[in-house]
Scaffold this active site. Structure first.
Site, mmCIF file in Angstrom:
data_model
loop_
_atom_site.group_PDB
_atom_site.id
_atom_site.type_symbol
_atom_site.label_atom_id
_atom_site.label_comp_id
_atom_site.label_asym_id
_atom_site.label_seq_id
_atom_site.Cartn_x
_atom_site.Cartn_y
_atom_site.Cartn_z
ATOM 1 N N ARG A 45 0.810 -1.251 -0.013
ATOM 2 C CA ARG A 45 0.134 0.011 0.023
ATOM 3 C C ARG A 45 1.025 1.206 -0.093
ATOM 4 O O ARG A 45 1.625 1.542 0.929
ATOM 5 C CB ARG A 45 -0.728 -0.075 1.474
ATOM 6 N N GLU A 86 0.623 4.216 0.922
ATOM 7 C CA GLU A 86 -0.185 5.050 1.903
ATOM 8 C C GLU A 86 0.804 6.190 2.286
ATOM 9 O O GLU A 86 1.871 6.002 2.279
ATOM 10 C CB GLU A 86 -0.412 4.349 3.308
ATOM 11 N N ARG A 106 0.451 2.644 12.854
ATOM 12 C CA ARG A 106 -0.402 1.691 12.681
ATOM 13 C C ARG A 106 -0.298 1.313 11.255
ATOM 14 O O ARG A 106 -1.233 0.544 10.725
ATOM 15 C CB ARG A 106 -1.658 1.500 13.358
ATOM 16 N N HIS A 107 0.192 2.049 10.427
ATOM 17 C CA HIS A 107 0.303 1.784 9.051
ATOM 18 C C HIS A 107 1.723 1.581 8.536
ATOM 19 O O HIS A 107 2.662 1.989 8.889
ATOM 20 C CB HIS A 107 -0.078 2.920 8.221
ATOM 21 N N GLU A 116 -9.023 -0.916 13.470
ATOM 22 C CA GLU A 116 -9.551 -1.811 12.620
ATOM 23 C C GLU A 116 -8.616 -2.929 12.306
ATOM 24 O O GLU A 116 -7.327 -2.718 12.372
ATOM 25 C CB GLU A 116 -10.060 -1.116 11.074
ATOM 26 N N SER A 166 -11.605 -6.058 7.198
ATOM 27 C CA SER A 166 -12.600 -5.851 6.408
ATOM 28 C C SER A 166 -13.159 -6.966 5.657
ATOM 29 O O SER A 166 -12.186 -7.551 5.301
ATOM 30 C CB SER A 166 -11.959 -4.670 5.192
ATOM 31 N N ARG A 203 -1.298 -5.884 12.575
ATOM 32 C CA ARG A 203 -2.099 -5.235 13.412
ATOM 33 C C ARG A 203 -2.829 -6.245 14.503
ATOM 34 O O ARG A 203 -2.831 -5.908 15.539
ATOM 35 C CB ARG A 203 -3.385 -4.640 12.886
HETATM 36 P P1 AMO Z 1 -8.562 -3.408 3.880
HETATM 37 O O1 AMO Z 1 -7.867 -2.607 2.940
HETATM 38 O O2 AMO Z 1 -9.489 -2.899 4.768
HETATM 39 O O3 AMO Z 1 -9.291 -4.776 3.113
HETATM 40 O O4 AMO Z 1 -7.402 -4.353 4.541
HETATM 41 C C1 AMO Z 1 -7.643 -5.410 5.511
HETATM 42 C C2 AMO Z 1 -6.958 -5.413 6.788
HETATM 43 O O5 AMO Z 1 -5.383 -5.151 6.595
HETATM 44 C C3 AMO Z 1 -4.710 -4.348 7.458
HETATM 45 N N1 AMO Z 1 -3.933 -3.368 6.463
HETATM 46 C C4 AMO Z 1 -2.981 -2.709 7.105
HETATM 47 N N2 AMO Z 1 -1.997 -3.106 7.856
HETATM 48 C C5 AMO Z 1 -1.029 -2.245 8.182
HETATM 49 N N3 AMO Z 1 -0.653 -1.241 7.284
HETATM 50 C C6 AMO Z 1 -1.397 -0.993 6.165
HETATM 51 N N4 AMO Z 1 -1.172 0.126 5.350
HETATM 52 C C7 AMO Z 1 -2.728 -1.803 6.168
HETATM 53 N N5 AMO Z 1 -3.580 -1.730 5.113
HETATM 54 C C8 AMO Z 1 -4.748 -2.757 5.276
HETATM 55 C C9 AMO Z 1 -5.821 -3.878 8.165
HETATM 56 C C10 AMO Z 1 -6.864 -3.901 7.244
HETATM 57 O O6 AMO Z 1 -8.188 -4.024 8.203
HETATM 58 N N6 AMO Z 1 -9.561 -6.746 0.208
HETATM 59 C C11 AMO Z 1 -10.256 -6.162 1.489
HETATM 60 C C12 AMO Z 1 -10.257 -7.457 2.253
HETATM 61 C C13 AMO Z 1 -11.612 -8.291 2.052
HETATM 62 O O7 AMO Z 1 -12.742 -7.724 1.974
HETATM 63 O O8 AMO Z 1 -11.549 -9.436 2.162
HETATM 64 C C14 AMO Z 1 -8.852 -5.337 1.856
HETATM 65 O O9 AMO Z 1 -8.115 -5.386 1.588
HETATM 66 O O10 AMO Z 1 -6.067 -4.658 9.362
#
Ligand code: AMO
Length: 433
Positions: free
Chosen positions: A211, A213, A219-220, A356, A359, A407
């Site tokens: 990602r 980001e 937490r990212h 969170e 998802s 997480r």
């Molecule tokens: P989403 O984008 O919410 O959903 O990602 C799912 C979970 O992955 C973790 N996460 C991260 N952890 C750390 N750093 C990040 N940058 C990061 N991005 C995401 C979080 C988040 O809740 N395809 C959907 C999932 C699905 O619907 O099956 C998805 O990727 O804990």
């Protein structure tokens, strides 16, 4: 190495060869001690200068801390030794000397900041606390895999180099692929969905997601470990049940198999969450957040939940909980809407009180609706033809979720920074090591 004994297994009366690191050297004059550390613990080696060979004493007492050493000798009971036993050495060998100047002190006597620790993970993980986190992380992954097996899932591995994004166009890392534009995958979303329509039906994957980001938060990460699940003939409620089982299994595995590591980290009453995780609708969630009075502006239908809102609600709920029935407009195209209300999605999030974790949702499996959803989100359905096409050949109703591995570990152990749970984090500042 042949005939090596771990320090934890050295019993009085044994003659052993131990190998490890010179943890500490204490020279008290006529007597000196070398503490040897390996992955199982530490043992004291005693040097009585007047009675032992000069070369042997010299080697043992002058070794630099953190050098790799091998010591052979008799194990004797010694009440005053830290572990109740000590080795009277017959042979000491410095296998790999360490520089006298260390970038960080693995004995933990001198604190190091997180950046120095991440630059020197090899030395950092010689510290009990750091090592314990990664042993717990490994147990989480083991327990999660076992739970997936109990759920009759097949483990899959999907490509990390892809032609398109899935989780919104702004967070992609572009790469060049033989002169063609490509990206690091943000989520195995589309591939895992394609597999529920295959003969496998129920699958999971544990792998990296990328990602781009912009924000640099505790937490990212820019590369995270996603624990993904997807099952044919599941609705969102079945998927939440599976999610709850997997999270609980991770806690139970750690509670059962990581007592020593938990003690090292100072947890006295670590427990797996008991009872079912409450399921709140999005509407209830925003009402409850508004009622806390913690936000400057009241939330309205369609707003994403701001971090402060999540915290305020998490504090009230005080345990893991789901937020269900999100507005369709803020969930991705692949999430199915409720049949009786198109504005309401089957999407859900699993929340830890502090953030969170997951998802998920039921997926849109009807070809026409799926293609229309792409268009509504401004995505080009042609670019996803490899995916949408399979929805024409018998795609069952299905649901699933993605759980952030780091997480999960971070919230389980109450770590302040997600980087504590990654060996070599990728973030805005870090591309190496
Ligand atoms: P989403 O984008 O919410 O959903 O990602 C799912 C979970 O992955 C973790 N996460 C991260 N952890 C750390 N750093 C990040 N940058 C990061 N991005 C995401 C979080 C988040 O809740 N395809 C959907 C999932 C699905 O619907 O099956 C998805 O990727 O804990």
């Amino acid at each position: 190495m042949e005939n090596r004994t771990y320090t934890a297994d050295a019993e009085p009366g044994d003659t052993v060869t131990v190998a490890g690191w010179a943890h500490e050297i204490r020279d008290l004059g006529g007597i000196a001690f070398l503490i040897v550390r390996d992955t199982t613990g530490k043992i004291q080696v005693k040097f009585e200068k007047d009675e032992m060979d000069d070369d042997l004493v010299e080697t043992g007492v002058n070794v630099n801390r953190e050098s790799v050493v091998q010591v052979s000798g008799a194990v004797e009971e010694e009440e005053r030794a830290p572990t109740g036993v000590e080795i009277v050495p017959e042979d000491v060998e410095v296998v790999a000397p360490a520089d006298p100047e260390l970038p960080l002190d693995p004995s933990g006597k001198v604190d190091a900041d997180i950046s120095t620790r991440l630059d020197n993970r090899t030395l950092d993980l010689r510290m009990e606390e750091s090592k314990a986190i990664f042993e717990i992380r490994a147990e989480v992954l083991r327990a999660v895999r076992e739970q997936f097996r109990d759920l009759n899932c097949t483990e899959i591995n999907t490509p990390k180099i892809v032609a398109t994004g899935t989780e919104g166009g702004t967070e992609l890392f572009p790469i060049t692929y033989f002169g063609q534009e490509a990206f690091m995958n943000q989520s195995p979303q589309l591939f895992k969905q394609l597999m529920v329509g295959s003969g496998l039906e129920r699958v999971f994957e544990i792998g990296p997601i990328f990602r781009a980001e912009e924000h640099n938060t505790p937490r990212h990460l820019n590369e995270a470990t996603s624990i993904d699940f997807e099952s044919a003939f599941y609705d969102h409620s079945d998927a939440m049940d599976a999610c709850e089982a997997v999270v609980r299994a991770a806690y139970e595995g750690v509670a059962e198999n990581c007592q020593e590591q938990l003690e090292t980290l100072g947890y006295e009453d670590f427990e797996a969450p008991s009872g079912d995780f409450p399921r709140l609708t999005y509407e209830e969630a925003i009402e409850r957040i508004n009622a806390t009075g913690e936000l400057d502006e009241q939330l309205v239908w369609g707003d994403d939940l701001p971090t402060e809102g999540e915290h305020a609600l998490g504090e009230e709920v005080g345990e893991h909980y789901f937020i269900t029935d999100w507005p369709s407009e803020i969930k991705p195209f692949y999430i199915k809407d409720h049949d009786d209300d198109e504005t309401l999605s089957t999407g859900f999030d699993l929340m830890h009180p502090s953030m969170e974790l997951v998802s998920g949702g039921q997926r849109e499996h009807r070809y026409d609706h799926l293609v229309a959803g792409f268009e509504q989100q401004g995505l080009d359905p042609d670019a996803f033809e490899y995916y949408t096409k399979m929805f024409k050949y018998g795609m069952p109703p299905h649901a699933g979720w993605g759980l952030g591995g780091e997480r999960l570990v971070m919230t389980m152990l109450g770590l302040d920074n997600i980087r504590e749970a990654v060996l070599f984090p990728r973030d805005r500042q870090r591309l190496s090591p």
